[in-house]
Design a protein around this motif. Structure first.
Motif, PDB file in Angstrom:
ATOM      1  N   PRO A   1      42.873  -3.300  26.229  1.00  0.00           N
ATOM      2  CA  PRO A   1      43.291  -1.906  26.078  1.00  0.00           C
ATOM      3  C   PRO A   1      43.820  -1.339  27.387  1.00  0.00           C
ATOM      4  O   PRO A   1      43.654  -1.945  28.448  1.00  0.00           O
ATOM      5  N   SER A   2      44.444  -0.190  27.307  1.00  0.00           N
ATOM      6  CA  SER A   2      45.025   0.447  28.484  1.00  0.00           C
ATOM      7  C   SER A   2      43.961   0.685  29.553  1.00  0.00           C
ATOM      8  O   SER A   2      42.859   1.111  29.246  1.00  0.00           O
ATOM      9  N   GLY A   3      44.312   0.349  30.787  1.00  0.00           N
ATOM     10  CA  GLY A   3      43.403   0.619  31.898  1.00  0.00           C
ATOM     11  C   GLY A   3      42.353  -0.445  32.127  1.00  0.00           C
ATOM     12  O   GLY A   3      41.458  -0.270  32.942  1.00  0.00           O
ATOM     13  N   CYS A   4      42.469  -1.599  31.444  1.00  0.00           N
ATOM     14  CA  CYS A   4      41.426  -2.611  31.575  1.00  0.00           C
ATOM     15  C   CYS A   4      41.650  -3.529  32.763  1.00  0.00           C
ATOM     16  O   CYS A   4      40.835  -4.381  33.060  1.00  0.00           O
ATOM     17  N   GLY A   5      42.766  -3.366  33.474  1.00  0.00           N
ATOM     18  CA  GLY A   5      42.974  -4.160  34.682  1.00  0.00           C
ATOM     19  C   GLY A   5      44.014  -5.262  34.555  1.00  0.00           C
ATOM     20  O   GLY A   5      44.151  -6.083  35.460  1.00  0.00           O
ATOM     21  N   LYS A   6      44.766  -5.277  33.479  1.00  0.00           N
ATOM     22  CA  LYS A   6      45.757  -6.334  33.293  1.00  0.00           C
ATOM     23  C   LYS A   6      46.821  -6.330  34.382  1.00  0.00           C
ATOM     24  O   LYS A   6      47.099  -7.346  35.011  1.00  0.00           O
ATOM     25  N   SER A   7      47.403  -5.153  34.600  1.00  0.00           N
ATOM     26  CA  SER A   7      48.456  -5.065  35.617  1.00  0.00           C
ATOM     27  C   SER A   7      47.896  -5.400  36.993  1.00  0.00           C
ATOM     28  O   SER A   7      48.569  -6.048  37.794  1.00  0.00           O
ATOM     29  N   THR A   8      46.684  -4.970  37.245  1.00  0.00           N
ATOM     30  CA  THR A   8      46.094  -5.240  38.553  1.00  0.00           C
ATOM     31  C   THR A   8      45.992  -6.745  38.784  1.00  0.00           C
ATOM     32  O   THR A   8      46.271  -7.232  39.884  1.00  0.00           O
ATOM     33  N   ILE A   9      45.618  -7.483  37.751  1.00  0.00           N
ATOM     34  CA  ILE A   9      45.523  -8.935  37.898  1.00  0.00           C
ATOM     35  C   ILE A   9      46.896  -9.533  38.194  1.00  0.00           C
ATOM     36  O   ILE A   9      47.059 -10.336  39.108  1.00  0.00           O
TER      37      ILE A   9
HETATM   38  N1  LIG Z   1      46.329   2.021  43.255  1.00  0.00           N
HETATM   39  C1  LIG Z   1      45.241   2.324  42.519  1.00  0.00           C
HETATM   40  N2  LIG Z   1      44.256   3.075  43.037  1.00  0.00           N
HETATM   41  C2  LIG Z   1      43.157   3.379  42.306  1.00  0.00           C
HETATM   42  N3  LIG Z   1      42.958   2.980  41.046  1.00  0.00           N
HETATM   43  C3  LIG Z   1      43.899   2.226  40.466  1.00  0.00           C
HETATM   44  C4  LIG Z   1      45.099   1.865  41.168  1.00  0.00           C
HETATM   45  N4  LIG Z   1      45.853   1.123  40.336  1.00  0.00           N
HETATM   46  C5  LIG Z   1      45.176   1.030  39.181  1.00  0.00           C
HETATM   47  N5  LIG Z   1      43.993   1.685  39.251  1.00  0.00           N
HETATM   48  C6  LIG Z   1      42.965   1.781  38.204  1.00  0.00           C
HETATM   49  O1  LIG Z   1      42.544   0.486  37.863  1.00  0.00           O
HETATM   50  C7  LIG Z   1      42.322   0.361  36.477  1.00  0.00           C
HETATM   51  C8  LIG Z   1      43.161  -0.767  35.911  1.00  0.00           C
HETATM   52  O2  LIG Z   1      44.524  -0.408  35.987  1.00  0.00           O
HETATM   53  P1  LIG Z   1      45.681  -1.352  35.463  1.00  0.00           P
HETATM   54  O3  LIG Z   1      46.961  -0.722  35.808  1.00  0.00           O
HETATM   55  O4  LIG Z   1      45.462  -2.734  35.940  1.00  0.00           O
HETATM   56  O5  LIG Z   1      45.438  -1.270  33.900  1.00  0.00           O
HETATM   57  P2  LIG Z   1      46.273  -1.972  32.731  1.00  0.00           P
HETATM   58  O6  LIG Z   1      45.339  -2.867  32.030  1.00  0.00           O
HETATM   59  O7  LIG Z   1      47.510  -2.587  33.263  1.00  0.00           O
HETATM   60  O8  LIG Z   1      46.600  -0.726  31.808  1.00  0.00           O
HETATM   61  P3  LIG Z   1      47.946  -0.418  30.975  1.00  0.00           P
HETATM   62  O9  LIG Z   1      47.849  -1.198  29.707  1.00  0.00           O
HETATM   63  O10 LIG Z   1      47.826   1.046  30.719  1.00  0.00           O
HETATM   64  O11 LIG Z   1      49.111  -0.778  31.820  1.00  0.00           O
HETATM   65  C9  LIG Z   1      42.640   1.718  35.877  1.00  0.00           C
HETATM   66  O12 LIG Z   1      41.427   2.400  35.722  1.00  0.00           O
HETATM   67  C10 LIG Z   1      43.484   2.375  36.920  1.00  0.00           C
HETATM   68  O13 LIG Z   1      43.306   3.772  36.888  1.00  0.00           O
END
Ligand SMILES: Nc1ncnc2c1ncn2[C@@H]1O[C@H](COP(=O)(O)OP(=O)(O)OP(=O)(O)O)[C@@H](O)[C@H]1O
Ligand SMILES: [Mg+2]
Lengths: 291, 386
Positions: free
Chosen positions: B38-46
């Motif tokens: 789901p959104s915000g689970c950390g996918k993009s961060t990985i």
């Molecule tokens: N630069 C940052 N500083 C602080 N928190 C961050 C930063 N980037 C992302 N986050 C937080 O880390 C968590 C994971 O974010 P991420 O972008 O990886 O989610 P995601 O799975 O890619 O979501 P989406 O499907 O909405 O793209 C979120 O809670 C987001 O708010």
């Protein structure tokens, strides 16, 4: 039947009201525009009139519609003072401030907006503080410093203190902050280092910021008077604002000549504006994105 | 070509957000791995950590066997497609495609050849001299793909590359990406929150929640044997129906599952997949049934049927989704019998051919108990191995 007629009447009334409102709008705007343009027009017209007719006709319609046109005033400016020298000095000094400033301030703004380094927060606060500090506040210590350096009566002393400009740094800073970060990230992944990314991706998309910075710094320093007055004594290195100050009190006081001087002094401002305004178009940096 | 490994990777942002926690993953050479959650689970961060745009705050990342934790993006030989494409707006399509090659200092002749080839593959040749802003969404997406492909990177990273396309185009491009990856055999990590993309694209699918890996495996495996209730509910559209229940002994080798006041017959071997049967009996459990485990009861044949009241139904043309008031307490939803609008619901996927059910109808549904999944009370799937 009656109701429909009434309806039509209200519609017509409403349209008339809208038209009237529009007309008033334009009237006000036109008046305002005239108010701004009038002195400039007066100056331009006066510069082409024989000297002895400028003041007597100032209150008549001939102040704007001359019945006699001459270039004598322009010739007189060049004859009576080293106008070419003033112009050259001003162009060199302001040009260097603007040109050097675009390089220095854009890099500083980028470093503040995007790079991670020790002391960034402190430097940023200093930049903010400098923005509200007027030149008059630092003129004396600056004068002392540059005198110690032996810089009096030079171009350098009129350029160097103004190249780094807190306002321009802040302008670039906000622009780069607002630029989509993905562009730079994509470039990094595509194999570009920090410099290549800056040169190939960031700068070409920052034209509006460069235009804004160029115009504002040019306007800031083209008319600078106090500082050159403090640090120069020779006509050789003095810029236009000092030139016109001298000229204004140089007997015989001839208003046609003074107006000609003023027109030539203002002309470059227009040129700069025309050159850079087409870069002012907004949204350049976002067009590669979604839509 | 390369393997990608993440060992106990953690990312805590400076503001304290823990985006990724103790995340381990082995991606095989040439594999197409989908990261879903789901959104915000950390996918993009990985993905961003793999690309080098973020540094992990813990653990180790390896690409092609080498530790790359501190290596800058330009030295990793990975390519990324961004959700918003991030095409260079001041460059033409040709220049966009050539950019990574220029950064490699590739000779001009070779560069042109490669750009032409990639443009040909993606059908971009007619637009080579256009700027991105004069392209359609689909074309932009292709340019972004092309820019990633053109230098034959070791790894493709794709961050929701289809989310800006309309539904029809998405299906088309999805198929193209799958085909392209199969041909190029470049290790690919594909992020999406669309579980249809996850199921159709990946060799394996990794499901993520709150920065933690929930389960990894083939799409079918995740669908049929979810590791926990989150995976069960997330995959499938609509997700699995999960309810509180108990298992009782029945006649012969048939057990009885509570379904509210009603009872479902469960063959013993269906329950045995989740542990020793006598250990499962008489304890609070969570049970899951996919919407397709329900079918319309034949007239008269009441075998393993449940009588339910229809709350709403959606006719999709090829099937009907029938939402009914759940006789059993549904996991994570307010109990039935509460306020009208808050009544807990379940959903059944029924053939479109059947008679449409109207709200308020009472219908009988047959349950295929072999498709039952059992979880413990915490939501972790039970397993015969435990
Ligand atoms: N630069 C940052 N500083 C602080 N928190 C961050 C930063 N980037 C992302 N986050 C937080 O880390 C968590 C994971 O974010 P991420 O972008 O990886 O989610 P995601 O799975 O890619 O979501 P989406 O499907 O909405 O793209 C979120 O809670 C987001 O708010
Ligand atoms: Mg994301």
């Amino acid at each position: 039947m009656n109701g429909r007629k009434e309806h039509r009447l209200t519609r017509i009334r409403r349209r008339t009201a809208a038209l009237a409102a529009g007309a008033v709008n334009y009237l006000v705007l036109t008046a305002a525009a005239l108010l701004y343009i009038a002195p400039i027009l007066f100056m331009v017209v006066a510069s082409f009139k024989p000297d002895e007719r400028v003041l007597p006709e100032a209150g008549t319609w001939q102040a704007f519609f001359p019945d006699e046109v001459t270039l004598d005033n322009y010739a007189a400016v060049f004859r009576r003072v080293p106008f070419g020298r003033y112009m050259f000095n001003s162009l060199l000094i302001t040009g260097s401030i603007v040109g050097g400033g675009l390089v220095v301030n854009s890099l500083a703004g980028y470093a503040l907006a995007r790079l991670q380094w020790r002391g960034r927060g402190a430097v940023f606060r200093v930049v903010l503080a400098l923005m509200i500090l007027p030149l008059q506040a630092i003129a004396v210590p600056l004068f002392y410093q540059t005198t110690v350096l032996g810089w009096r009566d030079t171009y350098v002393v009129q350029i160097v203190p103004f190249v780094a400009n807190a306002f321009a740094i802040y302008l670039f800073y906000t622009f780069f902050l607002g630029m989509p970060k993905e562009l730079e990230e994509a470039a990094r992944i595509d194999g570009a280092g920090v410099w290549r990314t800056l040169v190939e991706i960031v700068l070409p998309n920052a034209k509006p910021a460069f235009a804004a910075a160029a115009i504002t710094t040019f306007l800031m320093y083209w008319g600078l008077y106090l500082w050159p007055l403090m640090v120069t004594t020779h006509e050789d290195v003095r810029p236009l604002p000092l030139g016109i100050a001298t000229f204004r009190t140089l007997p015989p006081i001839q208003w046609g000549d003074i107006m000609a001087f003023a027109v030539m002094m203002v002309a470059p401002v227009l040129v700069v504006f025309v050159i850079f305004q087409r870069w002012f178009v907004r949204g350049v940096a976002t067009t590669g994105m979604k839509g | 070509m390369a393997t990608v490994q993440l060992n106990h990777v953690e990312k805590v942002f400076p503001d304290g957000t823990r985006a990724v926690a103790d995340f381990s993953l082995d991606v095989r050479d040439g594999e197409f791995l989908v990261l879903v959650g789901p959104s915000g689970c950390g996918k993009s961060t990985i993905l961003r950590m793999l690309a080098g745009l973020e540094e992990p705050t813990g653990g180790e990342i390896r690409i092609g066997g080498e530790t790359v934790n501190h290596r800058p993006p330009q030295k990793r030989n990975v390519a990324m497609v961004f959700q918003q494409y991030a095409l260079y707006p001041h460059k033409t399509v040709r220049q966009n495609l050539a950019f990574p090659l220029r950064m490699m200092k590739m000779a001009k002749a070779e560069r042109n050849k490669r750009v032409a080839r990639v443009a040909e593959t993606l059908g971009l040749t007619p637009w080579l001299d256009r700027r991105p802003k004069h392209l359609s969404g689909g074309q932009r997406q292709r340019v972004a793909m092309g820019r990633a492909m053109v230098r034959n990177p070791a790894v493709f990273l794709l961050d929701e590359p289809l989310s800006n396309l309309d539904a029809k185009l998405r299906v088309q491009v999805r198929a193209e990406i799958a085909q392209l990856q199969r041909r190029l055999r470049t290790t690919t990590i594909y992020v999406t929150h669309d579980q249809v993309e996850a199921m159709t694209l990946g060799d394996r699918v990794a499901v993520l929640l709150d920065g933690r890996l929930q389960q990894i495996g083939g799409g079918r495996e995740l669908y049929d044997a979810p590791a926990n209730v989150f995976v069960a509910g997330f995959l499938g559209s609509p997700g699995m129906n999960i309810f509180h229940t108990r298992l009782h002994g029945g006649e012969g080798d048939t057990l009885e599952l509570e379904f509210g006041e009603q009872r479902l017959a469960v063959p013993e071997e269906a329950a045995a997949r989740f542990g020793r049967v006598d250990a499962l009996l008489e304890r609070p459990l969570l049970a899951g049934l996919r919407p397709e485990a329900f079918s319309p009861a034949e007239d008269g044949a009441r075998e393993n049927g449940v009588r339910v009241r229809v709350a709403a139904s959606e006719a999709l043309g090829y099937e009907n989704l029938v939402y009914f008031e759940s006789p059993a307490p549904v996991f994570g939803q307010p109990a039935a019998g509460g306020e009208e609008h808050a009544a807990a619901r379940m959903v059944a996927r029924l053939p479109a051919a059947g008679p449409p059910s109207a709200t308020g109808d009472s219908v009988v549904l047959t349950v295929d108990a072999r498709r039952l999944v059992l979880f413990d009370r915490e939501g972790k799937a039970l397993s015969a191995k435990d």
